[in-house]
Design an enzyme around this catalytic site. Sequence first.
Site, PDB file in Angstrom:
ATOM      1  N   GLY A  19      -7.159  15.877  10.657  1.00 45.26           N
ATOM      2  CA  GLY A  19      -6.732  16.131  11.776  1.00 45.26           C
ATOM      3  C   GLY A  19      -5.452  17.388  12.000  1.00 45.26           C
ATOM      4  O   GLY A  19      -4.322  16.801  12.894  1.00 45.26           O
ATOM      5  N   ALA A  20      -5.618  18.049  11.602  1.00 47.85           N
ATOM      6  CA  ALA A  20      -4.042  18.924  11.625  1.00 47.85           C
ATOM      7  C   ALA A  20      -4.338  20.200  12.583  1.00 47.85           C
ATOM      8  O   ALA A  20      -4.175  21.139  11.975  1.00 47.85           O
ATOM      9  CB  ALA A  20      -4.087  19.753  10.536  1.00 47.85           C
ATOM     10  N   ILE A  24       0.073  15.920  16.207  1.00 44.00           N
ATOM     11  CA  ILE A  24       1.471  15.544  14.893  1.00 44.00           C
ATOM     12  C   ILE A  24       0.630  15.990  13.710  1.00 44.00           C
ATOM     13  O   ILE A  24       1.894  16.892  13.228  1.00 44.00           O
ATOM     14  CB  ILE A  24       2.472  14.452  14.305  1.00 44.00           C
ATOM     15  N   GLY A  25       0.000  16.775  13.862  1.00 41.91           N
ATOM     16  CA  GLY A  25      -1.190  17.510  12.920  1.00 41.91           C
ATOM     17  C   GLY A  25      -0.551  18.972  12.424  1.00 41.91           C
ATOM     18  O   GLY A  25       0.231  19.152  11.208  1.00 41.91           O
ATOM     19  N   TYR A 170      -7.517  -0.161  18.964  1.00 43.55           N
ATOM     20  CA  TYR A 170      -6.871   0.631  18.527  1.00 43.55           C
ATOM     21  C   TYR A 170      -5.381  -0.202  17.589  1.00 43.55           C
ATOM     22  O   TYR A 170      -5.103  -0.252  16.814  1.00 43.55           O
ATOM     23  CB  TYR A 170      -5.708   1.470  19.633  1.00 43.55           C
TER      24      TYR A 170
END
Length: 286
Positions: A19-20, A24-25, A170
């Site tokens: 998830g970059a 925040i990735g 979640y």
Amino acid sequence: MWTAKEIPDLTGRTAVVTGASGGIGVPTALALAAHGARVVLTARDPGRGRAALEEIRAKVPGAAVEVGALDLSDLGSVRAFAETVREPLDLLVNNAGVGPMPRGTTADGFETQFGVNHLGHFALTGLLMPRLLAAPAARVVTVSSGAHAFGEIDFDDLGLERGYGSWAAYGRSKLANLLFALELQRRAEASGATLLSLAAHPGTTATGILRTGRPLSVLMRLLLRSPAKGALPSLYAATSPEAEGGQYVGPGPRVLRPSARAADPAVAARLWEVSEELTGVRFAES
């Protein structure tokens, strides 16, 4: 207060950050690359992955970064990506995730939040374990959330077919993340492996994961952390010489105490077994 400036020299280390391509990735991958690591940015969307790559290279000229295609909602994609990692892996940051959303299912038929946030990362970590164990002191950092505290895992209804709530789902997925991280550390210690497993809680951060279909209030936006600050717990867990296996690192960064549910080894062991059955991935000795 610990900052990214305290990250040690990571030259010669290889990192994978899921998830970059957003949230925040990007700052997580950026900080690792800025301190010398070779970083593989994984992204479901190739376009966003290339944009993140270009952003990092613009800020860190000469950065050793590349993009890998990975869709955690598809175990076929997880396996395909894992096969591209052929060298020792020093750091895996299980960062990607989806937030509260209407009920859906993954390509393999799992409830989406549980399937992406937990099962996809469980499978990825297991498939990369031989590469992690080939590194002298590898770390696995799994991003959880304070929302894990209201999560519950009903092994008789993992698909939440009896009743679905987006936030309940979640919280359950984030509880699974933390149970997994702590159980991985227990298994590493039991086998004598040098691998460390930690969990991180970024705090309430201004990322796409909060897009629930309603606009955020001005007050809410003011209270949110920036993605760069939200990345600090992950970066501390991933790089600080003072970080220890089994820690749950939150905003500050500082070490937090997991909820009683997250610290239950019996639930963690059962979740591990169920996750192996669902994904078909069994870990090498860790």
